[in-house]
Design a protein around this motif. Structure first.
Motif, mmCIF file in Angstrom:
data_model
loop_
_atom_site.group_PDB
_atom_site.id
_atom_site.type_symbol
_atom_site.label_atom_id
_atom_site.label_comp_id
_atom_site.label_asym_id
_atom_site.label_seq_id
_atom_site.Cartn_x
_atom_site.Cartn_y
_atom_site.Cartn_z
ATOM 1 N N ALA A 83 0.805 -1.224 0.000
ATOM 2 C CA ALA A 83 0.000 0.000 0.000
ATOM 3 C C ALA A 83 0.843 1.281 0.000
ATOM 4 C CB ALA A 83 -0.960 -0.009 1.188
ATOM 5 N N PRO A 84 1.936 1.384 0.797
ATOM 6 C CA PRO A 84 2.721 2.625 0.761
ATOM 7 C C PRO A 84 3.274 2.937 -0.622
ATOM 8 C CG PRO A 84 3.280 1.341 2.704
ATOM 9 C CD PRO A 84 2.408 0.468 1.859
ATOM 10 N N ALA A 85 3.722 1.928 -1.353
ATOM 11 C CA ALA A 85 4.239 2.171 -2.704
ATOM 12 C C ALA A 85 3.120 2.645 -3.627
ATOM 13 C CB ALA A 85 4.875 0.891 -3.255
ATOM 14 N N PHE A 86 1.941 2.049 -3.485
ATOM 15 C CA PHE A 86 0.796 2.480 -4.284
ATOM 16 C C PHE A 86 0.438 3.927 -3.989
ATOM 17 C CE2 PHE A 86 -3.812 3.216 -3.975
ATOM 18 C CZ PHE A 86 -4.124 3.256 -5.329
ATOM 19 N N LEU A 87 0.384 4.297 -2.711
ATOM 20 C CA LEU A 87 0.000 5.657 -2.338
ATOM 21 C C LEU A 87 1.032 6.680 -2.824
ATOM 22 C CD1 LEU A 87 -1.310 4.999 1.284
ATOM 23 C CD2 LEU A 87 -2.661 5.486 -0.771
ATOM 24 N N ALA A 88 2.313 6.319 -2.758
ATOM 25 C CA ALA A 88 3.353 7.229 -3.235
ATOM 26 C C ALA A 88 3.238 7.441 -4.743
ATOM 27 C CB ALA A 88 4.734 6.684 -2.877
ATOM 28 N N GLY A 89 3.045 6.359 -5.497
ATOM 29 C CA GLY A 89 2.875 6.487 -6.941
ATOM 30 C C GLY A 89 1.611 7.235 -7.302
ATOM 31 N N PHE A 90 0.527 6.959 -6.563
ATOM 32 C CA PHE A 90 -0.739 7.663 -6.799
ATOM 33 C C PHE A 90 -0.584 9.161 -6.584
ATOM 34 C CE2 PHE A 90 -4.677 9.447 -5.108
ATOM 35 C CZ PHE A 90 -5.568 9.157 -6.140
#
Length: 232
Positions: free
Chosen positions: A45-52
């Protein structure tokens, strides 16, 4: 707000960014089949939120430009289509670099999406690919806002509106500075299996200082321009 109605290009841009976001979802390959798989997916989730957040930043910048200017000429169309193409190509390097970066920042808690061969220089080549995509997005938005400034007289932009476009263009320039530095560092020979190989990523941390400083500076400049308009 001159762009009160969304053009076909804006709709296309919105759809492209929405599709790009779907490629960043926490569990893209398959739905978790157990609670343990769900926990594993949530660690991404942290990687997704950063990319988002990065994709949302570029989308919001394009949205503000479209609302403020309402331009839909050939140059805006060309740059808009270029933004779509780059965003769709950039999403995979973005997903990989965020996953790998957060894997090291969390000391292995966040899973890495790919195995990285440090000796072969794969990690540094990933930074080059990511940096080129990020730089292309910044340059596209920089050119769009510069085009808006060039059409300021025809659009009848007041000093505040011109200041806002100038600041949007300036923000893209400040984003480009560590990006170019990261690409250069990634291309330089580095000792294998050392912290020096992380320098291309560490240089992006300067944005945590540069962008707030630029935000404060821009707010003061905008307040000064508004005060001058009120006095006039």
């Amino acid at each position: 707000m001159r762009g009160t109605q969304a053009s076909r290009l804006e709709t296309f841009v919105d759809a492209a960014f929405a599709f790009a976001v779907t490629l960043l979802v926490v569990s893209f390959d398959a739905m978790p089949a157990s609670v343990s798989e769900l926990h594993e997916a949530l660690r991404r989730a942290p990687a997704f939120l950063a990319g988002f957040a990065i994709l949302a930043m570029f989308w919001a910048t394009h949205h503000r430009f479209s609302r403020r200017t309402g331009l839909s000429d050939a140059r805006v169309t060309t740059l808009g289509l270029l933004l779509i193409a780059v965003a769709l190509l950039y999403v995979y390097p973005l997903r990989l670099i965020m996953g790998v970066g957060l894997h090291f920042l969390t000391f292995g808690w966040a899973p890495s999406p790919i195995p990285i061969g440090f000796a072969a220089g794969e990690f540094r080549s990933l930074y080059v690919i990511y940096g080129l995509g990020f730089a292309a997005m910044c340059i596209t938005m920089l050119l769009l806002n510069r085009h808006g400034l060039a059409r300021a007289e025809a659009l009848g932009l007041d000093p505040v509106e011109r200041c806002l476009l100038k600041q949007e263009a300036g923000a893209m320039v400040w984003l480009l500075i560590p990006t170019v530095a990261s690409i250069v560092l990634a291309l330089l020979p580095m000792p294998p299996r050392t912290l020096f190989q992380g320098l291309p990523g560490i240089v992006y941390c300067t944005l945590a200082v540069l962008m707030p400083w630029y935000g404060v500076r821009s707010a003061r400049e905008l307040a000064r321009v508004r005060a001058e308009m009120d006095a006039a």
